[in-house]
Design a protein around this motif. Structure first.
Motif, PDB file in Angstrom:
ATOM      1  N   UNK A   1       0.837  -1.207   0.000  1.00  0.00           N
ATOM      2  CA  UNK A   1       0.000   0.000   0.000  1.00  0.00           C
ATOM      3  C   UNK A   1       0.870   1.255   0.000  1.00  0.00           C
ATOM      4  N   UNK A   2       1.942   1.212   0.767  1.00  0.00           N
ATOM      5  CA  UNK A   2       2.848   2.361   0.824  1.00  0.00           C
ATOM      6  C   UNK A   2       3.527   2.582  -0.534  1.00  0.00           C
TER       7      UNK A   2
ATOM      8  N   UNK B   1      -2.581  -0.056  -9.538  1.00  0.00           N
ATOM      9  CA  UNK B   1      -3.992  -0.456  -9.576  1.00  0.00           C
ATOM     10  C   UNK B   1      -4.623  -0.392 -10.959  1.00  0.00           C
ATOM     11  N   UNK B   2      -4.032   0.340 -11.887  1.00  0.00           N
ATOM     12  CA  UNK B   2      -4.703   0.561 -13.179  1.00  0.00           C
ATOM     13  C   UNK B   2      -4.128  -0.250 -14.320  1.00  0.00           C
ATOM     14  N   UNK B   3      -3.204  -1.195 -14.027  1.00  0.00           N
ATOM     15  CA  UNK B   3      -2.644  -2.027 -15.083  1.00  0.00           C
ATOM     16  C   UNK B   3      -1.406  -1.454 -15.732  1.00  0.00           C
ATOM     17  N   UNK B   4      -0.957  -0.256 -15.310  1.00  0.00           N
ATOM     18  CA  UNK B   4       0.259   0.331 -15.869  1.00  0.00           C
ATOM     19  C   UNK B   4       1.472  -0.511 -15.488  1.00  0.00           C
TER      20      UNK B   4
ATOM     21  N   UNK C   1       1.385  -9.287  -4.300  1.00  0.00           N
ATOM     22  CA  UNK C   1       1.128  -8.469  -5.493  1.00  0.00           C
ATOM     23  C   UNK C   1       0.078  -9.121  -6.384  1.00  0.00           C
ATOM     24  N   UNK C   2      -0.132 -10.434  -6.213  1.00  0.00           N
ATOM     25  CA  UNK C   2      -1.021 -11.183  -7.101  1.00  0.00           C
ATOM     26  C   UNK C   2      -2.421 -10.584  -7.139  1.00  0.00           C
ATOM     27  N   UNK C   3      -2.946 -10.214  -5.974  1.00  0.00           N
ATOM     28  CA  UNK C   3      -4.314  -9.682  -5.912  1.00  0.00           C
ATOM     29  C   UNK C   3      -4.428  -8.327  -6.605  1.00  0.00           C
ATOM     30  N   UNK C   4      -3.282  -7.691  -6.883  1.00  0.00           N
ATOM     31  CA  UNK C   4      -3.271  -6.412  -7.603  1.00  0.00           C
ATOM     32  C   UNK C   4      -2.973  -6.615  -9.088  1.00  0.00           C
ATOM     33  N   UNK C   5      -2.988  -7.868  -9.500  1.00  0.00           N
ATOM     34  CA  UNK C   5      -2.781  -8.234 -10.908  1.00  0.00           C
ATOM     35  C   UNK C   5      -1.393  -7.860 -11.412  1.00  0.00           C
ATOM     36  N   UNK C   6      -0.411  -7.893 -10.500  1.00  0.00           N
ATOM     37  CA  UNK C   6       1.001  -7.684 -10.850  1.00  0.00           C
ATOM     38  C   UNK C   6       1.708  -9.023 -10.726  1.00  0.00           C
TER      39      UNK C   6
ATOM     40  N   UNK D   1       3.418   1.006 -24.015  1.00  0.00           N
ATOM     41  CA  UNK D   1       2.585  -0.182 -23.836  1.00  0.00           C
ATOM     42  C   UNK D   1       1.200   0.207 -23.355  1.00  0.00           C
ATOM     43  N   UNK D   2       0.209  -0.567 -23.771  1.00  0.00           N
ATOM     44  CA  UNK D   2      -1.126  -0.387 -23.236  1.00  0.00           C
ATOM     45  C   UNK D   2      -1.171  -0.939 -21.818  1.00  0.00           C
ATOM     46  N   UNK D   3      -2.175  -0.541 -21.060  1.00  0.00           N
ATOM     47  CA  UNK D   3      -2.320  -1.071 -19.710  1.00  0.00           C
ATOM     48  C   UNK D   3      -2.813  -2.509 -19.797  1.00  0.00           C
ATOM     49  N   UNK D   4      -2.526  -3.276 -18.761  1.00  0.00           N
ATOM     50  CA  UNK D   4      -3.001  -4.652 -18.708  1.00  0.00           C
ATOM     51  C   UNK D   4      -4.464  -4.651 -18.247  1.00  0.00           C
ATOM     52  N   UNK D   5      -5.352  -5.483 -18.825  1.00  0.00           N
ATOM     53  CA  UNK D   5      -5.058  -6.624 -19.697  1.00  0.00           C
ATOM     54  C   UNK D   5      -5.029  -6.327 -21.196  1.00  0.00           C
TER      55      UNK D   5
END
Length: 616
Positions: A195-196, A204-207, A225-230, A411-415
């Motif tokens: 969080x820090x 949070x936005x896929x960047x 980090x998995x739950x944040x899709x990283x 690059x586009x954001x994920x996904x």
């Protein structure tokens, strides 16, 4: 008449394909139900298969073998005597890592961590036996439970529970290890720590999608980090902290055995959106900033580097760290100088955390061209890294035409970036590969994976968490499988015709370079499913197929699955070898029918443990 004949043949082929699909589904239903677990998982899968109504008597006389065989489609009774049976290795090799063997490591110099680098056994010392699982081995928990719990029997090493007790790394509770999510720099938990970081870094936005964790411990940072899709690629050496990478993989988190020493990291240039060191004990300021320059090489323009722990905030912490403040001050000075030379911008420093950002191009760094300390790398191929010596030089940015253009392409954001055309493709950086060829490759892999799922309905249910693609190409297999339930280690062989690992990372996937004539940098039993697309054709006359298959067996979990796609003649030879490896296998047709010479060999590794010959 010709038209009628063609139609009849088509119906026959269609029927055969349908029968193959039904029967192979049953084959995997039964094998799934056999799954062993000390926690009742096998019973639950068996019940699930029963309740699903799988009818294995649809075609009781179906021949599973291919309809398009070169010499012979099976290992028949007359050839059985010719099959070489591979014996189990001695129990002391249960956790054997051929290229990071502890005894061999101690014969190499300790300077610059050379002894912790890859040192593979010479040909005459290679083991030609099957690595056994330890007694009591059970199937790991499914994700997300596996993030927090690992069966003790799978990695029976308690040292870290004592050594790292106050840091909240790992605790021993009965017959399991529990991972509370703590770390040396985040004893209050990885989530609060992340969080820090996320207050500065756009997670949070896929960047930010791909991350590198250097000296990862048990990989709690990557796990949370998995739950944040990283997706984090974590590495740590095999050292006195026994089994830290093994624990990471048992938890279902991507990790490899590795170290920052004298050899370049096995990743492409501009791969990661973020790199991280949490008290990783790497001397970042040493050797004229060479290790920071290597991080800069693999960091994408605009990417972030996080340093947590010494020497950050040394004025407050030098007593607690039990280090002279003069040493810590000098260490931080060297880091700040190296970061400035790399043209990184310091974005944040608070407590023991500092964050730098790499510039998107070198427009703001023109002045360093005249700096005598700025030594730029001269190589024509910055991705040529396998066993190449690390150098204290700066990897140049790709050229840009404006001050706000992202070097190497934005690059586009994920996904979205998963299926968008990657900059390395659209710019023509990979010779001979067009946008059309890339998109056609994607379509083919979606089709292949759809067929795999018809054969093995457990493929994307969470049954297989840790998956490896041994010859990943552009990552089409992984992209077609993409799910929160699993991850794929995309391996690009060092002898592959075109370097495609950079494309894999631009898609938001992770991977590594490797030469399959050598052992992979992991512990035994760390992957649930292994996929090999034309790997054996690629390595024909390069090294022994037996050695590659034995390595696959080493890293595959008991009751793990294998999918090998190749030409029929190659697969017949492979099938003959695995007949002596305690694998159950079936050779099936290409999804387009029996006349296609490319076939698929599916296999399941039997369950057995050390001093055991039974599969039950």
């Amino acid at each position: 008449m010709a038209l009628k004949s063609s139609s009849a043949d088509g119906k026959t082929r269609s029927s055969v394909q349908i029968f193959i699909v039904f029967s192979l589904c049953c084959f995997f239903y039964i094998l799934g139900a056999w799954q062993r677990s000390g926690f009742g998982k096998g019973d639950s899968i068996a019940l699930e298969m029963t309740n699903s109504g799988a009818d294995c008597n649809i075609v009781p006389s179906l021949n599973f073998e291919t309809h398009h065989a070169g010499e012979s489609s099976i290992v028949g009774a007359s050839e059985a005597a010719k099959v070489k049976a591979f014996e189990p290795c001695d129990a002391r090799y249960t956790d054997y890592t051929p290229c990071q063997d502890q005894r061999r490591a101690m014969t190499f110099p300790r300077d610059s961590m050379i002894y912790r680098e890859r040192h593979c056994a010479p040909e005459n010392e290679k083991l030609h036996c099957l690595i056994p699982a330890p007694k009591g081995y059970v199937t790991p928990f499914s994700w997300p439970k596996s993030r927090d719990y690992v069966p003790y029997a799978n990695a029976p090493y308690k040292a870290l529970t004592v050594e790292k007790a106050i840091q909240n790394w790992i605790q021993y509770e009965g017959d399991v290890f529990r991972f509370p999510g703590g770390g040396t720099q985040f004893p209050q938990g990885a989530d609060k720590y992340i969080d820090q970081l996320a207050s500065v870094i756009p997670m949070e936005n896929g960047t930010v999608r791909t991350a590198l964790d250097t000296g990862c411990g048990v990989a709690s940072w990557g796990a949370y980090l998995w739950s944040r899709n990283v997706r984090a690629m974590s590495f740590a050496p095999r050292d006195s902290h026994e089994a830290q990478v093994q624990f990471a993989l048992e938890r279902g988190v991507p990790a490899v055995i590795g170290v920052l020493g004298t050899i370049k990291l096995p990743y492409p240039t501009r791969a990661f959106d973020m790199a991280h060191c949490s008290r990783c004990l790497i001397p970042w300021g040493a050797n004229d900033g060479m290790y920071l320059m290597e991080v800069d090489r693999v960091l994408r323009p605009g990417g972030y580097w996080i340093l947590s722990g010494p020497p950050i905030n040394w004025k407050v912490n030098y007593k607690a760290w039990q280090r002279p403040k003069e040493d810590l001050q000098e260490e931080q000075r060297k880091i700040e100088e190296a970061a400035k030379l790399l043209c990184w911008e310091k974005k944040y420093e608070h407590g023991e955390i500092a964050i730098w950002q790499k510039r998107v191009n070198d427009e703001a760094c023109r002045s360093r061209q005249d700096d005598p300390r700025a030594n730029f790398c001269k190589t024509d191929d910055s991705d040529d890294v396998w066993y190449k010596k690390m150098e204290a030089c700066i990897t140049p940015y790709p050229e840009t035409s404006s001050s706000d253009e992202v070097a190497g392409g934005e690059l586009q954001v994920f996904p979205d970036r998963l299926n968008a055309v990657p900059p390395r493709i659209s710019s023509g950086s990979i010779s001979g590969v067009t946008v059309d060829a890339y998109e056609d490759d994607n379509r083919q892999w979606k089709k292949h994976v759809k067929a795999y799922k018809r054969i093995n309905s457990l493929l994307d249910t969470g049954r297989y968490r840790n998956i490896m693609d041994m010859n990943a190409g552009f990552g089409g297999f992984a992209a077609a499988l993409e799910s929160q339930k699993l991850w794929v280690m995309n391996v690009v062989p060092t002898i592959a015709e075109k370097n495609r690992l950079g494309v894999v990372y631009e898609r938001g996937l992770i991977g590594i370079y490797h030469d399959w004539c050598e052992a992979f940098s992991t512990y035994p039993r760390t992957y649930d499913l292994i996929h090999a697309n034309h790997l054996f054709s690629l390595y024909k006359n390069k090294c022994n197929a037996d050695d590659i298959l034995l390595e696959m067996d080493r890293i595959l979990r008991p009751e793990g699955a294998v999918i090998i796609r190749d030409d029929v003649d190659t697969l017949i030879k492979v099938k003959r070898i695995i007949a002596g490896m305690r694998w159950d296998s079936k050779l099936v047709d290409h999804e387009d029918g029996p006349l296609v010479p490319e076939k698929v060999l599916i296999a399941v590794k039997q369950y057995w443990v050390t001093n055991s010959t039974s599969t039950h």
